[in-house]
Structures are given as C-alpha cells and as structure tokens.
Design a protein around this motif. Structure first.
Motif, PDB file in Angstrom:
ATOM      1  N   VAL A 122       0.853  -1.194   0.000  1.00 20.37           N
ATOM      2  CA  VAL A 122       0.000   0.000   0.000  1.00 20.37           C
ATOM      3  C   VAL A 122       0.886   1.240   0.000  1.00 20.37           C
ATOM      4  CG1 VAL A 122      -1.753   1.316   1.260  1.00 20.37           C
ATOM      5  CG2 VAL A 122      -1.869  -1.187   1.216  1.00 20.37           C
ATOM      6  N   GLU A 123       0.590   2.159  -0.898  1.00 17.99           N
ATOM      7  CA  GLU A 123       1.296   3.440  -0.967  1.00 17.99           C
ATOM      8  C   GLU A 123       0.319   4.541  -0.564  1.00 17.99           C
ATOM      9  OE1 GLU A 123       2.000   5.826  -4.818  1.00 17.99           O
ATOM     10  OE2 GLU A 123       3.858   4.672  -4.544  1.00 17.99           O
ATOM     11  N   ILE A 124       0.676   5.327   0.466  1.00 19.83           N
ATOM     12  CA  ILE A 124      -0.232   6.343   0.999  1.00 19.83           C
ATOM     13  C   ILE A 124       0.290   7.744   0.696  1.00 19.83           C
ATOM     14  CG2 ILE A 124      -1.475   7.175   3.028  1.00 19.83           C
ATOM     15  CD1 ILE A 124      -0.824   4.559   4.394  1.00 19.83           C
ATOM     16  N   GLU A 125      -0.608   8.588   0.243  1.00 17.63           N
ATOM     17  CA  GLU A 125      -0.304  10.007   0.073  1.00 17.63           C
ATOM     18  C   GLU A 125      -1.139  10.794   1.088  1.00 17.63           C
ATOM     19  OE1 GLU A 125      -0.791  13.582  -3.253  1.00 17.63           O
ATOM     20  OE2 GLU A 125      -0.968  11.472  -3.860  1.00 17.63           O
ATOM     21  N   GLY A 126      -0.487  11.589   1.911  1.00 10.45           N
ATOM     22  CA  GLY A 126      -1.199  12.410   2.882  1.00 10.45           C
ATOM     23  C   GLY A 126      -1.447  11.744   4.213  1.00 10.45           C
ATOM     24  N   GLU A 127      -0.620  10.753   4.567  1.00  9.38           N
ATOM     25  CA  GLU A 127      -0.827  10.026   5.828  1.00  9.38           C
ATOM     26  C   GLU A 127      -0.772  10.962   7.036  1.00  9.38           C
ATOM     27  OE1 GLU A 127       0.775   5.957   8.026  1.00  9.38           O
ATOM     28  OE2 GLU A 127       1.917   6.835   6.373  1.00  9.38           O
ATOM     29  N   GLU A 128       0.039  12.006   6.956  1.00  5.22           N
ATOM     30  CA  GLU A 128       0.193  12.925   8.087  1.00  5.22           C
ATOM     31  C   GLU A 128      -1.107  13.683   8.389  1.00  5.22           C
ATOM     32  OE1 GLU A 128       0.694  15.227   4.394  1.00  5.22           O
ATOM     33  OE2 GLU A 128       1.503  13.299   5.100  1.00  5.22           O
ATOM     34  N   ILE A 129      -2.013  13.759   7.411  1.00  6.12           N
ATOM     35  CA  ILE A 129      -3.278  14.474   7.618  1.00  6.12           C
ATOM     36  C   ILE A 129      -4.105  13.805   8.704  1.00  6.12           C
ATOM     37  CG2 ILE A 129      -5.480  15.084   6.531  1.00  6.12           C
ATOM     38  CD1 ILE A 129      -3.940  15.389   3.893  1.00  6.12           C
ATOM     39  N   MET A 130      -4.122  12.470   8.736  1.00  3.20           N
ATOM     40  CA  MET A 130      -4.899  11.745   9.745  1.00  3.20           C
ATOM     41  C   MET A 130      -4.387  12.042  11.150  1.00  3.20           C
ATOM     42  SD  MET A 130      -5.540   8.026   7.944  1.00  3.20           S
ATOM     43  CE  MET A 130      -3.802   7.694   7.703  1.00  3.20           C
ATOM     44  N   GLN A 131      -3.078  12.105  11.282  1.00  9.78           N
ATOM     45  CA  GLN A 131      -2.483  12.396  12.587  1.00  9.78           C
ATOM     46  C   GLN A 131      -2.781  13.820  13.017  1.00  9.78           C
ATOM     47  OE1 GLN A 131       1.609  11.585  11.702  1.00  9.78           O
ATOM     48  NE2 GLN A 131       1.305   9.375  11.497  1.00  9.78           N
ATOM     49  N   ARG A 132      -2.732  14.747  12.052  1.00 11.48           N
ATOM     50  CA  ARG A 132      -2.968  16.154  12.350  1.00 11.48           C
ATOM     51  C   ARG A 132      -4.426  16.421  12.730  1.00 11.48           C
ATOM     52  NH1 ARG A 132      -1.710  18.373   7.464  1.00 11.48           N
ATOM     53  NH2 ARG A 132      -3.830  18.909   6.917  1.00 11.48           N
ATOM     54  N   ALA A 133      -5.352  15.669  12.120  1.00  7.69           N
ATOM     55  CA  ALA A 133      -6.779  15.929  12.323  1.00  7.69           C
ATOM     56  C   ALA A 133      -7.363  15.195  13.529  1.00  7.69           C
ATOM     57  CB  ALA A 133      -7.556  15.536  11.072  1.00  7.69           C
TER      58      ALA A 133
END
Length: 271
Positions: free
Chosen positions: A80-91
């Motif tokens: 699995v390749e994820i783009e924007g994974e940091e958004i989940m942590q930030r939100a």
C-alpha cells in the motif's frame, strides 16, 4: 510437525496447479488471506492485556491492522502506498470515511488504520463469539437504536462516548461493498458518519483507495500481487456546520472522493 509438512506439501501442489488454473490460484490466495486474518486476530488478542494495562485499548485495532498488513504483504505480495498520511495524525480525533470495494479493503486498512482509532458497530455484534470479544477488548464503540430514538439521537449518544475516549472512528459510508462493471465508482453515502462528526464536533477525513479491478476481481476469479494507492484528503471541519446541511455536505464529500478515485485509479485491464 507432520501437519506442517502436509500443509507445505498441499500448498506446494496447489501452487503448481495454480499455474494452469485461475480458480485454483484464486482460492489458494483466499486461504492465505484467511490465514493472515486469523494470525493477526490472535496477535491482537494476545496484545490486548498489555495495551489495556497501558491505557491504550483503542490501539488494539492498530496492532491487528499492522500485523495483518505485514503478513499480507509477505504472503500475498500486496503493498500500500499512501499520500497524505500525516493528515490523519494532524486531524485526530476525527471521523475517517473510506470507499468500500472488496475484502482487500482490509489490506488497505492494515496499512492506513491510525493508532487510537476504533470501529463503530451495532450492539448485537458485541455478543458474537471471538469477533465481539475482540472488539470489546479493543474498546470499539457499540450503538443500539431504541424504537423511539432517531438516528441523530443515536449518533449524538455515540459522540459523547467518542469525546470521552478521545479516539478517532473509521466508517465505510457506502454501507456495503460497491461493484461496478463500467469503471471506478461509489454507492450513495449513508449519513451516519456525518451525524457522528457533527455531534462530536470533530472533522471528517476522506480516505480514497484506488480501483482494485486489476489486482482483485471475485467474479472472474482474479487475484494477483500488486500495489494499492491510497490518498488521504484534507479534513472537513464540522464546527460551523448545521444539522440540516449534513446531507448536502455528505453528497459533496462523496463527489470529491469519487473525483479523486477516478484520478488515482489505473485504466482497467482485461483479465
């Protein structure tokens, strides 16, 4: 050790047969998938007392998810390749909503599922053997709708549990798997995820996984290794949203996710 030897012999024989039969290959990979699920679940049950003692019961889902992902990567060859994974942590804490296609969604969840995230399920599931026990250990949220209780009231009650636990919640707002012959698409959304986010005053974070047709298609017995591309979209704040606007917001979120789904999905190949 005889059972292990026989397992290797049988699986080796099926591997040879799979060269000549797509159905054999499909069912062999399905058995491997189910074994990965079983091993990951056992890992979660074993880890739950430690997480409970550490005050992080909700991370039990994360332990199972990551265990399952690494097993399926090693055994099935799916990454699995994820783009924007940091958004989940930030939100976080937030309500995560994803498109639902097939059993391979579990592989995607295995890589994407954040720590301190739970699943919301019907109260009846808590009484299921093994699954219900695990979900109780993982501190998942169970809801039950009374005969005179509206959906809004039910999710308002669930939101208080979410707020008190300080966790995120994962939803598949389509409610069931969507299968489409003409290309990537999505079923209409149900409003539950948005009601929960509205009452809890936490953002909705859309998560889109590409069309999986080239990797997995149950109807044509197609199952091969491959890479799943996932994109996490920017959060949708709920602070100033009115309840009467939720359906319009739900529909616009679906359109936004559908546009992204079409952009990140490869052209379909003939099997």
């Amino acid at each position: 050790m005889h059972w292990l030897l026989w397992t290797v012999i049988i699986d080796g024989s099926l591997a040879v047969a799979a060269i000549f039969s797509r159905k054999v290959q499909y069912y062999r990979r399905l058995v491997h998938y189910l074994v990965c699920v079983l091993l990951a679940s056992m890992t979660g049950i074993a880890a739950s007392p430690v997480l409970w003692a550490a005050g992080r019961r909700a991370s039990c889902n994360w332990v199972v998810a990551r265990t399952f992902y690494f097993l399926s990567w090693a055994v099935l060859g799916i990454s699995v390749e994820i783009e924007g994974e940091e958004i989940m942590q930030r939100a976080a804490p937030c309500v995560l909503v994803g498109n639902h296609q097939s059993m391979l969604d579990l592989v995607m969840l295995g890589r994407v599922f954040p720590q301190q995230t739970v699943i919301l399920a019907k109260r009846a599931i808590s009484y299921y053997p093994i699954l219900g026990w695990f979900m109780l250990l993982a501190d998942d949220i169970f809801i039950s709708r009374g005969s005179k209780q509206s959906a809004s009231d039910m999710f308002k009650q669930a939101s208080s549990v979410l707020q008190s636990k300080g966790v995120s919640v994962w939803f598949f707002p389509e409610g069931t798997r969507g299968r489409f012959n003409d290309g990537p698409s999505m079923l209409p959304f149900k409003v539950g995820a948005f009601l929960l986010a509205y009452h809890a005053k936490v953002p909705v974070v859309p998560v889109v996984v590409m069309d999986i047709h080239n990797i997995y298609d149950k109807r044509s017995f197609w199952s091969v290794p491959g890479k799943l591309r996932v994109k996490v979209l920017e959060p949708i704040p709920m602070d100033s949203v009115r309840e009467e606007d939720l359906k319009a917001l739900m529909n616009s979120t679906r359109e936004r996710m559908l546009d992204e789904l079409k952009q990140i999905s490869p052209a379909r190949e003939q099997h």
